[in-house]
Design a protein around this motif. Structure first.
Motif, mmCIF file in Angstrom:
data_model
loop_
_atom_site.group_PDB
_atom_site.id
_atom_site.type_symbol
_atom_site.label_atom_id
_atom_site.label_comp_id
_atom_site.label_asym_id
_atom_site.label_seq_id
_atom_site.Cartn_x
_atom_site.Cartn_y
_atom_site.Cartn_z
ATOM 1 N N PRO A 199 39.831 35.301 35.173
ATOM 2 C CA PRO A 199 40.505 34.785 36.380
ATOM 3 C C PRO A 199 40.920 33.329 36.197
ATOM 4 O O PRO A 199 40.169 32.406 36.493
ATOM 5 N N ASP A 237 43.614 37.673 41.869
ATOM 6 C CA ASP A 237 42.416 37.946 41.085
ATOM 7 C C ASP A 237 41.174 38.040 41.957
ATOM 8 O O ASP A 237 40.322 38.914 41.741
ATOM 9 N N GLY A 241 39.437 41.393 42.427
ATOM 10 C CA GLY A 241 38.106 41.387 41.832
ATOM 11 C C GLY A 241 37.041 41.856 42.814
ATOM 12 O O GLY A 241 36.123 42.598 42.441
ATOM 13 N N PHE A 255 42.166 41.072 35.427
ATOM 14 C CA PHE A 255 42.739 39.917 36.089
ATOM 15 C C PHE A 255 44.118 39.611 35.543
ATOM 16 O O PHE A 255 44.373 39.749 34.349
ATOM 17 N N SER A 256 44.995 39.161 36.445
ATOM 18 C CA SER A 256 46.374 38.844 36.072
ATOM 19 C C SER A 256 46.577 37.358 35.865
ATOM 20 O O SER A 256 47.612 36.922 35.376
#
Length: 258
Positions: A199, A237, A241, A255-256
Motif C-alpha cells: 500500500p 488500498d 484492504g 494493492f494498487s
C-alpha cells in the motif's frame, strides 16, 4: 546523460548514475539527477531504487569545484545547492532504496542515507572522508548518520574519515541489509518488488509520521499521526484492504498503490 531512469516490474523506477571512471559528484551530474527526479515525480512510481554503474559506487566529489570558489558566499551557495539533492530524495512520498555494490564515498553515501532502505553487498565499504581536505560533510550525511546510528557513531565516522565495511554499518543500524556479492542485483530487486506491491500511500503516511518523529520525538509524531492516518480513508488500498481482510482473512489483499 549521467543519470537515467528506467521503469521495471510493478511500477518500480530504477535511477542509475554513471560518470566514469569513479562517479564523482559534479554540478553537472547534479543537474542530471534533477532531470531524472523530475521524471520520477511527474509520474510517481510505487518505489524508487537508486544505484550506480561501475566498479565502485563513487569515489567522492570533484574537489576542484570546492577549490574554484573564491569567497565564503560562493562556497555557501555551492553547499546550499549540493544539499538539495539528498533533501529532494528524502522528501519523496514513496519507498526509496539505495543499492551499494562497492565503495561508496561522501556524496553517494549522503544520498544513500536520505533513502528509506540501504542495501549493501558484502564487499561494500563506506566513508565520509571530507577530513582529508579539511572539510566536514556538506550534504546532510553527518546528521542523517546520527539519526540512524547515534551521535557518537556519527562523530567517529566523520572524525576518523576511515572506511567502514557493510557488516559494521549494519551492526550500527546505519544500513538495513547486507547481501552476498553473487546475485546482489537480483536480491535487491526482489526486496524492492516485495515492497512496491504494498500500500504505497500508507508507506508515504508512515514516512510523514517518521519525519515528525525525527523533528520532535514521539510527542511530535503523536500530534500528527491521527490526521495523517485519517487521510488514507479515501484510498483504494485501505478500503479494499479492509474488505479483503473481512472477507478472505489477513494477507490476501492486493494493492494498487492508490
Amino acid at each position: 546523460m549521467a543519470v537515467t531512469v528506467e521503469r521495471v516490474g510493478d511500477d518500480i523506477a530504477v535511477l542509475t548514475f554513471s560518470e566514469p571512471p569513479v562517479n564523482l559528484y559534479s554540478i553537472e551530474m547534479h543537474a542530471d539527477f534533477d532531470r531524472a527526479l523530475d521524471e520520477v515525480e511527474a509520474s510517481l512510481p510505487r518505489a524508487l531504487l537508486i544505484r550506480a554503474e561501475g566498479k565502485i559506487v563513487s569515489g567522492g566529489v570533484d574537489v576542484s569545484q570546492f577549490h574554484d570558489q573564491k569567497t565564503l558566499a560562493d562556497t555557501k551557495a555551492l553547499y546550499d545547492r549540493m544539499i538539495e539533492l539528498p533533501d529532494r530524495v528524502a522528501a519523496l512520498p514513496i519507498p526509496t532504496f539505495f543499492a551499494a555494490h562497492a565503495l561508496t564515498l561522501t556524496w553517494a553515501f549522503e544520498v544513500a542515507l536520505a533513502c528509506d532502505i540501504i542495501v549493501a553487498s558484502e564487499k561494500a565499504k563506506f566513508g565520509l572522508v571530507e577530513r582529508v581536505i579539511g572539510l566536514t560533510p556538506t550534504m546532510g550525511g553527518t546528521q542523517r548518520l546520527a539519526s540512524r546510528a547515534g551521535v557518537g557513531r556519527a562523530k567517529e565516522f566523520v572524525f576518523t574519515g576511515a572506511l567502514y565495511d557493510a557488516a559494521t554499518l549494519e551492526r550500527w543500524n546505519a544500513i538495513n541489509r547486507v547481501l552476498p556479492v553473487d546475485g546482489f542485483e537480483d536480491a535487491v530487486m526482489e526486496l524492492v518488488a516485495s515492497i512496491a506491491i504494498g500500500p504505497t500511500k500508507a508507506f508515504g503516511a508512515a514516512k510523514d509520521i517518521l519525519r515528525h518523529f525525527e523533528a520532535g520525538g514521539v510527542p511530535e509524531a503523536n500530534a500528527h499521526t491521527t490526521a495523517i492516518a485519517s487521510e488514507l480513508f479515501n484510498t483504494e488500498d485501505l478500503q479494499g484492504g479492509m474488505e479483503s481482510f473481512l472477507k478472505d482473512g489477513p494477507g490476501n489483499a492486493t494493492f494498487s498503490g492508490k
